[in-house]
Scaffold this motif. Structure first.
Motif, PDB file in Angstrom:
ATOM      1  N   ILE A  39      26.255  39.176 -92.451  1.00 34.44           N
ATOM      2  CA  ILE A  39      25.937  40.501 -92.983  1.00 34.44           C
ATOM      3  C   ILE A  39      26.276  40.573 -94.463  1.00 34.44           C
ATOM      4  O   ILE A  39      25.492  41.062 -95.285  1.00 34.44           O
ATOM      5  N   ALA A  40      27.465  40.050 -94.827  1.00 35.71           N
ATOM      6  CA  ALA A  40      27.886  40.077 -96.231  1.00 35.71           C
ATOM      7  C   ALA A  40      26.915  39.291 -97.110  1.00 35.71           C
ATOM      8  O   ALA A  40      26.574  39.728 -98.220  1.00 35.71           O
ATOM      9  N   ASP A  41      26.462  38.146 -96.633  1.00 34.55           N
ATOM     10  CA  ASP A  41      25.491  37.354 -97.394  1.00 34.55           C
ATOM     11  C   ASP A  41      24.184  38.118 -97.567  1.00 34.55           C
ATOM     12  O   ASP A  41      23.574  38.111 -98.646  1.00 34.55           O
ATOM     13  N   ALA A  42      23.765  38.778 -96.484  1.00 31.50           N
ATOM     14  CA  ALA A  42      22.530  39.552 -96.568  1.00 31.50           C
ATOM     15  C   ALA A  42      22.691  40.723 -97.530  1.00 31.50           C
ATOM     16  O   ALA A  42      21.780  41.045 -98.299  1.00 31.50           O
ATOM     17  N   THR A  63      15.012  43.348 -97.998  1.00 34.22           N
ATOM     18  CA  THR A  63      15.988  42.841 -97.035  1.00 34.22           C
ATOM     19  C   THR A  63      16.845  43.936 -96.403  1.00 34.22           C
ATOM     20  O   THR A  63      17.692  43.644 -95.561  1.00 34.22           O
ATOM     21  N   ALA A  64      16.649  45.206 -96.795  1.00 37.89           N
ATOM     22  CA  ALA A  64      17.484  46.281 -96.262  1.00 37.89           C
ATOM     23  C   ALA A  64      17.365  46.371 -94.750  1.00 37.89           C
ATOM     24  O   ALA A  64      18.369  46.525 -94.042  1.00 37.89           O
ATOM     25  N   ASP A  65      16.161  46.282 -94.235  1.00 37.22           N
ATOM     26  CA  ASP A  65      15.985  46.371 -92.786  1.00 37.22           C
ATOM     27  C   ASP A  65      16.653  45.204 -92.084  1.00 37.22           C
ATOM     28  O   ASP A  65      17.209  45.356 -90.996  1.00 37.22           O
ATOM     29  N   ARG A  66      16.600  44.027 -92.692  1.00 37.48           N
ATOM     30  CA  ARG A  66      17.234  42.852 -92.080  1.00 37.48           C
ATOM     31  C   ARG A  66      18.742  43.040 -91.994  1.00 37.48           C
ATOM     32  O   ARG A  66      19.376  42.716 -90.976  1.00 37.48           O
ATOM     33  N   ARG A  99      23.568  44.534 -88.577  1.00 42.09           N
ATOM     34  CA  ARG A  99      24.656  45.457 -88.277  1.00 42.09           C
ATOM     35  C   ARG A  99      24.518  46.030 -86.865  1.00 42.09           C
ATOM     36  O   ARG A  99      25.500  46.157 -86.136  1.00 42.09           O
ATOM     37  N   VAL A 100      23.296  46.402 -86.490  1.00 40.40           N
ATOM     38  CA  VAL A 100      23.069  46.919 -85.139  1.00 40.40           C
ATOM     39  C   VAL A 100      23.426  45.864 -84.098  1.00 40.40           C
ATOM     40  O   VAL A 100      24.126  46.139 -83.110  1.00 40.40           O
ATOM     41  N   ALA A 101      22.949  44.642 -84.308  1.00 39.31           N
ATOM     42  CA  ALA A 101      23.240  43.564 -83.353  1.00 39.31           C
ATOM     43  C   ALA A 101      24.731  43.276 -83.289  1.00 39.31           C
ATOM     44  O   ALA A 101      25.289  43.017 -82.208  1.00 39.31           O
ATOM     45  N   LEU A 144      30.273  45.881 -92.950  1.00 36.50           N
ATOM     46  CA  LEU A 144      29.713  46.609 -91.814  1.00 36.50           C
ATOM     47  C   LEU A 144      29.536  48.086 -92.136  1.00 36.50           C
ATOM     48  O   LEU A 144      28.496  48.688 -91.840  1.00 36.50           O
ATOM     49  N   VAL A 145      30.555  48.693 -92.742  1.00 39.91           N
ATOM     50  CA  VAL A 145      30.535  50.114 -93.105  1.00 39.91           C
ATOM     51  C   VAL A 145      30.881  50.202 -94.587  1.00 39.91           C
ATOM     52  O   VAL A 145      32.057  50.287 -94.949  1.00 39.91           O
ATOM     53  N   PRO A 146      29.891  50.165 -95.470  1.00 34.52           N
ATOM     54  CA  PRO A 146      30.176  50.150 -96.906  1.00 34.52           C
ATOM     55  C   PRO A 146      30.959  51.389 -97.341  1.00 34.52           C
ATOM     56  O   PRO A 146      30.648  52.508 -96.934  1.00 34.52           O
ATOM     57  N   PRO A 147      31.988  51.210 -98.157  1.00 34.40           N
ATOM     58  CA  PRO A 147      32.750  52.361 -98.675  1.00 34.40           C
ATOM     59  C   PRO A 147      31.969  53.063 -99.776  1.00 34.40           C
ATOM     60  O   PRO A 147      31.025  52.507-100.353  1.00 34.40           O
TER      61      PRO A 147
END
Length: 416
Positions: free
Chosen positions: A20-23, A31-34, A39-41, A78-81
């Protein structure tokens, strides 16, 4: 869990968070949807473990905002501040990611059930104000006035500047007042009513509620966590299920519940209409009406999509929610939402009669069993899990912003 299993899960967590961090590092529009799929998975696989880490094995009971803040601190991929100079686009993205996170937590029977129960705790503010309220029987805040009279807690919504349109502040004040009414042993019944307005069109008249504050929505002051989700999981859920307390007879019930009456003057629009679906007795003046224009505004009307069909039937629910049908108190269909319609000048007397009838000792256990049958906690949990994400998406949709912008210069004025 064995050390070996824990180490294996740690490896999976690190691997998935790294992906996730790499994406995120490569995030652009394509790439936002990816990133969000990842995150959902991730939450689908690891929600319980993440929640246990954030709550010390469910020994702590953080509220929604505290949980989201802890997640942003521990798992920023996962949950950006929030950033120091966050733009509207940044806020939109962050709240959608919060919706993904909370959807994952609430979808889990273990984590989601624990969070819903945690949200039934009284707020720190209410606990701080409780001694004074028990002594004086009065609470006055910016948005509400709570007054105990003869065992009845009269909660008056008094945002006369905006026709009781709700925002973050009013949600906080409402939860405080509901907590106090439930915690005060001298209160037997609660009554919710709108106060007298100063708006030129409604000056001197009581108004129940104009729904969500669209001016605040346009200004970016309506938040997913502190308004849209806190409202449903906080004070409205407490109206249904009561407040969670520690007491000697907790073996009887983990919560303190009380019956509630709503008195509708003039109109109950949007969130005001949503509230009516959880009351034990609803009274309306003969000149009042109710409506749920959320679909026209572009958002989801809270938990009404779960409750209205059960109360009024699926066809009427679609007419009201999808078609924006307004129901006047004198229409036959209004009796599906309103128990008693009286002339406007005798609403006070009707409220007194209803409150007296609900003092009977068997009312509380029977309302508890009715609520259990009509809205099991698991059904509520499954609904609010999807609501967390879908409302986040609608909150920041372009059409919602365009519609809210119409109200940026003046308070909302419903048409009659």
């Amino acid at each position: 869990m064995t050390t070996e299993a824990s180490d294996g899960l740690e490896t999976h967590l690190c691997r998935d968070l790294t992906r996730i961090a790499d994406a995120v590092a490569r995030t652009g529009e394509p790439t936002a949807d990816r990133v969000r799929r990842l995150r959902v998975a991730f939450m689908d696989r690891h929600a319980d473990d993440i929640y246990d880490r954030l709550t010390d094995g469910r020994s702590a009971r953080p509220r929604l905002a505290e949980l989201v803040a802890a997640a942003a601190d521990a798992f920023p991929a996962l949950v950006p501040p929030a950033g120091p100079a966050e733009s509207r686009a940044d806020k939109a993205g962050r709240e959608i990611d919060q919706g993904i996170f909370l959807r994952g937590v609430l979808r889990s029977p273990a984590a989601g059930g624990h969070l819903l129960t945690s949200m039934l705790q009284p707020t720190e503010r209410a606990l701080r104000l409780l001694p004074a309220f028990r002594r004086t029987g009065v609470l006055q805040t910016t948005s509400v006035r709570l007054e105990r009279r003869d065992g009845v807690a009269h909660l008056t919504m008094c945002r006369d500047d905006c026709l009781n349109a709700e925002d973050n502040l009013q949600v906080d004040d409402m939860e405080t007042a509901v907590d106090l009414a439930l915690l005060d042993p001298a209160v037997q019944v609660g009554v919710v009513r709108g106060g007298t307005m100063t708006h030129p069109r409604y000056r001197g008249r009581r108004v129940f509620s104009a729904g969500i504050n669209l001016k605040a929505l346009h200004a970016g002051e309506i938040s997913l966590v502190d308004f849209l989700l806190r409202r449903e999981l906080g004070y409205i859920s407490k109206l249904v299920r009561g407040v969670l307390v520690e007491r000697d007879d907790a073996w009887r019930s983990a919560t303190v519940e009380k019956p509630w009456v709503a008195a509708v003057d003039t109109f109950a629009i949007g969130g005001g209409c949503q509230l009516l679906l959880v009351f034990d007795h609803v009274i309306a003046g003969a000149d009042a009406y109710v409506s749920l224009p959320a679909a026209q505004e572009g958002i989801i009307p809270g938990v009404s999509n779960l409750r209205l069909g059960q109360v009024a039937g699926p066809r009427l629910a679609r007419q009201v929610i999808l078609g924006g049908r307004r129901i006047r108190a004198t229409e036959p269909d209004a009796r599906l939402l309103i128990d008693e319609v009286v002339e406007p000048d005798v609403v006070d007397a009707a409220v007194g009669r209803a409150a007296d009838a609900l003092r009977a000792p068997a009312v509380v256990p029977n309302r508890s069993m009715l609520n259990l049958a009509e809205e099991p906690l698991e059904a509520f949990r499954a609904y609010v899990a999807e609501f967390a994400l879908q409302q986040a998406l609608r909150l920041h949709a372009e059409d919602v912003g365009d519609k809210a912008a119409r109200f940026s210069g003046a308070a909302p004025v419903p048409t009659s």
